[in-house]
Design an enzyme around this catalytic site. Structure first.
Site, PDB file in Angstrom:
ATOM      1  N   HIS A 166      18.789  25.566 -32.562  1.00 36.93           N
ATOM      2  CA  HIS A 166      18.563  24.516 -31.751  1.00 36.93           C
ATOM      3  C   HIS A 166      19.458  23.529 -32.224  1.00 36.93           C
ATOM      4  CE1 HIS A 166      15.847  22.433 -28.921  1.00 36.93           C
ATOM      5  NE2 HIS A 166      15.523  21.559 -29.795  1.00 36.93           N
ATOM      6  N   SER A 183      17.734  18.809 -26.067  1.00 38.21           N
ATOM      7  CA  SER A 183      16.313  19.369 -26.114  1.00 38.21           C
ATOM      8  C   SER A 183      15.184  18.699 -24.992  1.00 38.21           C
ATOM      9  CB  SER A 183      15.855  19.289 -27.450  1.00 38.21           C
ATOM     10  OG  SER A 183      14.432  20.080 -27.876  1.00 38.21           O
ATOM     11  N   ASP A 206      18.412  30.248 -30.675  1.00 38.55           N
ATOM     12  CA  ASP A 206      17.554  28.906 -30.470  1.00 38.55           C
ATOM     13  C   ASP A 206      16.109  29.405 -30.222  1.00 38.55           C
ATOM     14  OD1 ASP A 206      16.018  26.580 -29.822  1.00 38.55           O
ATOM     15  OD2 ASP A 206      17.766  25.815 -28.648  1.00 38.55           O
TER      16      ASP A 206
END
Length: 462
Positions: A435, A315, A400
């Site tokens: 995610h 991320s 995501d």
């Protein structure tokens, strides 16, 4: 803004908390009269964050408010509970300290328990009523620690959650008056396992501006003192603290002679609010410089060498990996970027995406020319250039909603046509993942196995 509703520790008050990344506002209601209206404790003011709770001190019901009105690391205030107190009625209980972050407060009928952060480590400080304050003592140099629960307001004890790089997660019972601890439960490790067969250390690297950056390191005791393959992990955003954690899967690394380290770079919260602010917005370059300094320090100390160094982040940590690869590709042998936020400039230019507007406080609004140029200067996608890059594994999730899958795809496509080497470059898009990766314990293990297999293949580990 985010909205939360919860009971105070005393269970005598209900609290509505509205907060953004820079301000908060709380509304309270006597739980015995739920038909009445909530009352605002203190109207929101930009830059002022406060978090109230309700409990007892010296036999009297009080409001306890953790607030940053006197400093960015927060202080603790108290107020009489016979009415809703205005800010002018808040009385200082624990003063602000420049080197100690007050992260949280746990209230109990017999003690105040402060969750602090000092020197890059979490600290639990207990203030039993009528007895001297003390800090909870722990066995390891680098660790993760927090109050797991205090479900009974009238109780002489609370429970802590503790773990370190070489010690599995434990539930510890703490006697508030004496400080005595009892391990109630420890996560089992299948097969032969001895935590003392591994050495956990806290190291400090020096960044370009002289700042000392902490590193948490674990390796087999038999490998100390000689260069070994190293897996270096980093994040550095949103004020999140990467406190050392135990991983069963990581034993596969350690038992093969691979060391594991965490770079606690600026942008995280390990050393308080100032540490976070020094790695966001116009200071974001510090995050990347700190990570490079940690890698260089581990090489200089003989822990590893550039030909044996693998790095990883996900991320916002994927943004970190992409940025340092552009800046110092020769420093690393392999890299893993999970759901990487590498197309940061174009994403932040699209306010229709789910998180863009709330992210302005973290990265800035690139509609402003100065911010645009600042983000463009470090955005991984924009800064790919004709040079040799280390072997790279990129993982995206089709579902995501935080970092859309096309960010990774665009980045890999640009790397493929631009880089000058023939090192391995893999893109895996999980068609059923978001995610956080694929759901399910076994799929999670398969994901880790893929990453470790990639590292072993590139570093020549058997």
């Amino acid at each position: 803004f985010f909205l939360h509703c919860y009971r105070a520790s005393s269970e005598r008050q209900l609290i509505l908390l509205l907060n953004s990344k820079t301000t908060s506002e709380a509304w309270v209601l006597d739980a015995e009269h739920p038909e009445q209206a909530f009352t605002c404790l203190a109207p929101r003011v930009e830059g002022h964050e406060y978090y109230p709770d309700h409990g007892q001190l010296e036999g009297q019901w009080r409001w306890f408010i953790r607030s940053n009105q006197d400093g960015i690391n927060f202080a603790l205030y108290q107020a009489q509970a016979d009415s809703v107190p205005s800010r002018e009625q808040w009385q200082l209980l624990v003063a602000h300290r420049d080197t100690v972050m007050l992260e949280g407060l746990t209230l109990n009928a017999s003690a105040l328990t402060l969750s602090l952060r000092e020197g890059g480590l979490p600290i639990i400080e207990v203030r039993p009523q009528g007895l001297p304050a003390y800090r909870v003592e722990l066995p390891d140099a680098a660790y993760s620690l927090y109050v797991q629960d205090s479900l009974e307001f009238v109780s002489p004890r609370i429970r802590l959650r503790y773990q370190s790089l070489n010690r599995p997660a434990q539930v510890r019972q703490l006697e508030l008056a004496s400080g005595a601890q009892q391990v109630l439960k420890q996560t089992p490790v299948l097969g032969p396992f001895d935590p003392d067969a591994y050495v956990s250390q806290r190291l400090w690297a020096t960044a370009a501006d002289g700042t000392q950056v902490p590193i948490s390191l674990v390796q087999r005791r038999a490998d100390v003192g000689k260069p070994v393959p190293l897996y270096l992990y980093g994040y550095g955003a949103y004020g999140e603290s990467l406190d050392p954690w135990f991983s069963h899967a990581r034993l596969s690394l350690l038992e093969r002679g691979v060391a594991f380290a965490i770079a606690h770079v600026r942008g995280g919260g390990e050393l308080g609010e100032a540490w976070y602010r020094a790695g966001k917005q116009e200071h974001k370059h510090n995050t990347f410089g700190d990570f490079i300094a940690c890698a260089e320090h581990l090489i200089a100390q003989g822990v590893t060498c550039a030909g044996q160094l693998a790095i990883s982040g996900g991320s916002a940590g994927g943004l970190l990996i992409g940025a340092v690869l552009n800046q110092r590709p020769e420093l690393f042998k392999a890299a893993i970027a999970e759901v990487p936020f590498v197309d940061v400039l174009n994403t932040m230019l699209d306010p229709e995406l789910p998180l863009t507007v709330t992210e302005y406080d973290e990265w800035g609004n690139p509609e402003e020319p100065e911010v645009y140029e600042r983000i463009k200067a470090y955005a991984p996608y924009e800064n790919v250039r004709a040079q040799a890059y280390p072997a790279l594994l990129v993982i995206a999730g089709y579902n995501d909603s935080r970092v859309q899958y096309w960010e990774a795809a665009k980045w890999v496509a640009r790397l493929r046509v631009t880089k000058t080497d023939d090192n391995l470059l893999l893109l895996k898009t999980e068609m059923g993942a978001g995610h956080g990766g694929m759901s399910g314990r076994y799929q999670g293990l398969r994901d880790v196995a893929l990453e470790y297999a990639f590292v072993f293949n590139v570093l020549g580990v058997v």
